[in-house]
Design a protein around this motif. Sequence first.
Motif, short mmCIF file in Angstrom:
data_model
loop_
_atom_site.label_atom_id
_atom_site.label_comp_id
_atom_site.label_asym_id
_atom_site.label_seq_id
_atom_site.Cartn_x
_atom_site.Cartn_y
_atom_site.Cartn_z
N LYS A 10 56.03 46.51 22.42
CA LYS A 10 54.77 45.71 22.01
C LYS A 10 54.79 44.54 23.37
CE LYS A 10 54.26 46.57 17.38
NZ LYS A 10 54.35 46.07 16.05
N ILE A 11 53.46 43.87 23.45
CA ILE A 11 53.57 42.90 24.51
C ILE A 11 54.15 41.70 23.89
CG2 ILE A 11 52.04 41.37 25.78
CD1 ILE A 11 49.93 43.54 25.75
N ASN A 12 55.04 41.12 24.59
CA ASN A 12 56.12 40.08 24.13
C ASN A 12 55.84 38.94 24.70
OD1 ASN A 12 58.18 38.52 23.09
ND2 ASN A 12 59.73 40.01 23.46
N ILE A 13 55.47 37.62 23.95
CA ILE A 13 55.03 36.37 24.79
C ILE A 13 55.83 35.27 23.71
CG2 ILE A 13 52.85 36.95 25.76
CD1 ILE A 13 51.54 35.71 23.18
N ASN A 14 56.91 35.89 23.22
CA ASN A 14 57.66 34.84 22.34
C ASN A 14 58.73 34.10 23.44
OD1 ASN A 14 59.53 33.74 20.72
ND2 ASN A 14 59.71 35.32 19.52
N PRO A 15 58.35 32.90 23.28
CA PRO A 15 59.10 32.03 24.43
C PRO A 15 60.49 31.92 24.36
CG PRO A 15 57.88 30.54 22.99
CD PRO A 15 57.31 31.96 22.51
N ILE A 16 61.10 32.27 23.49
CA ILE A 16 62.52 32.44 23.35
C ILE A 16 62.99 33.67 23.61
CG2 ILE A 16 62.85 30.45 21.81
CD1 ILE A 16 63.58 32.47 19.41
N GLN A 17 62.11 34.93 23.77
CA GLN A 17 62.53 36.17 24.10
C GLN A 17 62.24 36.53 25.36
OE1 GLN A 17 60.82 38.31 20.62
NE2 GLN A 17 62.65 38.31 19.51
N ALA A 18 61.37 35.96 25.83
CA ALA A 18 60.86 36.70 27.14
C ALA A 18 61.72 36.79 28.44
CB ALA A 18 59.70 35.66 27.53
N GLY A 19 62.76 35.77 28.44
CA GLY A 19 63.66 35.88 29.52
C GLY A 19 65.06 36.51 29.16
N GLY A 20 65.05 36.84 27.82
CA GLY A 20 66.37 37.60 27.39
C GLY A 20 66.18 39.14 27.31
N ILE A 21 65.03 39.73 27.43
CA ILE A 21 64.87 41.15 27.25
C ILE A 21 65.80 41.77 28.25
CG2 ILE A 21 63.07 42.77 27.33
CD1 ILE A 21 60.98 40.77 26.81
N LEU A 22 66.40 42.61 27.61
CA LEU A 22 67.55 43.47 28.43
C LEU A 22 66.85 44.49 29.47
CD1 LEU A 22 70.22 44.68 26.10
CD2 LEU A 22 70.08 42.73 27.13
N THR A 23 67.41 44.44 30.81
CA THR A 23 67.03 45.23 31.62
C THR A 23 67.54 46.83 31.36
OG1 THR A 23 68.97 45.10 33.11
CG2 THR A 23 67.34 43.43 33.47
N GLN A 24 66.87 47.79 31.99
CA GLN A 24 67.40 49.12 31.41
C GLN A 24 69.08 49.25 31.81
OE1 GLN A 24 65.60 51.38 29.98
NE2 GLN A 24 64.14 49.89 29.76
N ASP A 25 69.30 48.66 32.89
CA ASP A 25 70.92 48.90 33.11
C ASP A 25 71.56 48.01 31.98
OD1 ASP A 25 70.24 50.30 35.60
OD2 ASP A 25 71.31 48.88 36.76
N ALA A 209 68.44 37.88 31.02
CA ALA A 209 68.43 39.25 30.40
C ALA A 209 69.59 39.59 29.82
CB ALA A 209 67.81 39.93 31.60
N SER A 210 70.07 38.82 28.89
CA SER A 210 71.40 39.22 28.29
C SER A 210 71.32 39.22 26.80
CB SER A 210 72.70 38.21 28.59
OG SER A 210 72.61 38.16 30.16
N SER A 211 72.25 40.03 26.19
CA SER A 211 72.37 40.04 24.95
C SER A 211 73.22 38.87 24.36
CB SER A 211 73.10 41.30 24.39
OG SER A 211 72.88 41.78 23.44
N GLU A 212 72.66 38.46 23.39
CA GLU A 212 73.21 37.04 22.79
C GLU A 212 74.48 37.17 22.13
OE1 GLU A 212 71.17 35.03 19.53
OE2 GLU A 212 69.99 37.02 19.59
N MET A 252 78.91 41.97 29.24
CA MET A 252 78.48 43.05 30.13
C MET A 252 77.27 43.30 30.03
SD MET A 252 81.74 43.99 30.71
CE MET A 252 80.90 45.34 31.75
N THR A 253 76.39 42.81 29.45
CA THR A 253 74.84 42.87 29.62
C THR A 253 74.53 41.51 30.73
OG1 THR A 253 74.51 41.54 27.53
CG2 THR A 253 74.22 44.02 27.56
N LEU A 254 75.25 40.84 30.64
CA LEU A 254 74.98 39.47 31.59
C LEU A 254 75.16 40.10 33.14
CD1 LEU A 254 74.47 36.48 32.13
CD2 LEU A 254 76.84 36.11 32.10
N GLY B 34 69.75 44.65 21.23
CA GLY B 34 70.46 44.30 22.10
C GLY B 34 69.52 42.92 22.89
N ASP B 35 68.41 43.00 22.90
CA ASP B 35 67.90 41.76 23.61
C ASP B 35 67.80 40.37 22.86
OD1 ASP B 35 66.25 43.42 25.16
OD2 ASP B 35 64.46 43.51 23.63
N GLY B 36 68.17 39.52 23.88
CA GLY B 36 68.40 38.00 23.31
C GLY B 36 67.55 37.66 22.41
N TYR B 37 67.75 36.90 21.19
CA TYR B 37 66.96 36.50 20.32
C TYR B 37 66.15 37.79 19.42
CZ TYR B 37 67.64 31.57 21.44
OH TYR B 37 68.23 30.29 21.63
#
Lengths: 366, 366
Positions: A10-25, A209-212, A252-254, B34-37
């Motif tokens: 879905k389209i994610n505009i959550n301020p606490i999530q937007a920068g922490g979404i994991l990359t494919q790697d 873009a890391s797992s918490e 490792m996600t970091l 896996g995503d942050g938050y």
Amino acid sequence: MIYKRQNKNKININPIQAGGILTQDAKKTLIEWGDGYSVCDIWYSGKIDKIENPQIRKFIDEALPKFLGSDIVRIIGGAREGICAIMRAVTKPGDTILIDENKHYTTVLAAEKNDLKVIEVPNSGHPQYKIDVKDYEKLIKKHKPALILLTYPDGNYGNMPDAKKLGEIVSKYNIPYLLNAAYSAGRLPVSLSAINADFIVTSGHKSMASSEPIGILGFRKKWKDILFKKSSFYPDKEIEFLGHYQKGAPMMTLMASFPYVVKRVKNWEEQVEKARWFSAEMENLGFKQLGEKPHNHDLLFFESPQLYKISQKHKDGRFFLYKELKKNGIYGIKPGLTKYFKLSTFAASKQDLQKILKTFEEILRK
Amino acid sequence: MIYKRQNKNKININPIQAGGILTQDAKKTLIEWGDGYSVCDIWYSGKIDKIENPQIRKFIDEALPKFLGSDIVRIIGGAREGICAIMRAVTKPGDTILIDENKHYTTVLAAEKNDLKVIEVPNSGHPQYKIDVKDYEKLIKKHKPALILLTYPDGNYGNMPDAKKLGEIVSKYNIPYLLNAAYSAGRLPVSLSAINADFIVTSGHKSMASSEPIGILGFRKKWKDILFKKSSFYPDKEIEFLGHYQKGAPMMTLMASFPYVVKRVKNWEEQVEKARWFSAEMENLGFKQLGEKPHNHDLLFFESPQLYKISQKHKDGRFFLYKELKKNGIYGIKPGLTKYFKLSTFAASKQDLQKILKTFEEILRK
């Protein structure tokens, strides 16, 4: 029991999530390193930061210090834990510290935990809530604080105070300066040395873009022994974090996302442009963007009395906005909010944002 | 950058990993969250422990307290963070606490962080290193400790002291009693109320098939306000962990594995039997098992002068054992160790263990 996540794709505009979404790697890395103590497969010494396989040592000793402009970094649980540790190290109970009014609430909790008095540099109030770093100086003179903290940017309005200028001011007074970069490092270029700060804290799950839970505490080397006092009984172990290094899947996600994060901070200007364009379009719809204008960050705060008015008559009450957006595959505005809400444009493409604007337009038209 | 894990599908006897290996359900859950938050997809209040989707609230309010026999639980970063928080809450700087000599080193670090004096109940020394909980009583009378801690079992010898008897002793003195169950809760049945303790700390990544970092702090309700003092400025927020609840992938894997963990603790007797059988077979090969005998836990410590002797002439030196085991698809004994080493039989099947025994036999024969 398998738990599925509802809000996939879905389209994610959550301020606490937007920068922490994991990359494919990072996703592919995550599944490899999910087990508890996974990074200890091949473990010679008791020191996590010396692990060579996977190459954690080099990441901590070289890549991250370079990225943050700091002499040394420690991997920690998150920005708040870093703030608390720094306060403990450089202050005594009863000391006064100087922070900005836009601080994250955990700054105050950390001060309470350390029995510190807090003086706030006020913001400019409605509608921009700006912090003018020049206001720190008279309060420094008056209160002789043991620590100075600046939130860069704050998590509410996404205001970007002049961190570098504060570095110049603070350098005259020999007071340690801590930059809370939870919403900046990993989104935009931030350098402790360029800003002339003593400490920087960042958040992997907020902006890298890391797992918490994971964050980074970067600092000048002169603070090392003060911050990381060794145990009298275990001379190899540091007391502050109880010998603990954040590791496992968050670590490792970091690492997995890092090359991508290094790249994305170079495109920060495009992010700012996108946020400004979105803000202007929202204002065209009658919403009012609070915080700095023109805006310098993807975190945006809106005032929207029209939506509040609708909510008072709508069968879903104050949850109508959440439900309407959900129907359109958009999420991230806190359920129940209508009159004021914040969002982030960071993870959304321009096309996504266009869909959001269209959805808002339809909501208002109905 | 994708990081692959080398030691997949190998026989794992690593004592710090054996209880934290993810279940299949946890692996599938991990990748979703896996995503942050991630758990904040649908988030009404500021309280993570009140999230209903995924069903975190019920897990924290009902399932975990029942599992641990505690009134209340908090999800935390790990056992050490729990120990440190409890010390801070129930002691004052300068107080004395009473712990067992077999404690985890982080117990001492937490005491140092809280400026506490530590008195140790000595173990019985070589070869069993047993803690007799009756020895606590005279030290209680002598030192009037502010807190009593028992490590159940210790991470070195896997000795299981009589935690319940200590509960009876302590109850006469009105001193809070903390059980460090990092290596027990999630492997075997442990109940705070049956043991008559005040606090229990557990580790998700050590013993509950969870992604790190995660642990549980269980306690009697009378300690709630002391442990979790609220902020004067944010009346909803607790100071101790800076408003932080452990969440994300560690939380969701803990939840995903939980039904399996509840089941596996019921089979603990089989685990003990397997450990005893393995220990006896190792002794047949000439190794000496230190710690309690007959043994009551899957953590086993061996003395092996023969291997040390081989290492002194082997071209790979002290790393020969690690390399020989690796060649045979076995890992978990710390690289470089030969004379003393620990391992866990928890995650290995009897067939795996047979292969290990055969490998040791061949190493000795060569």
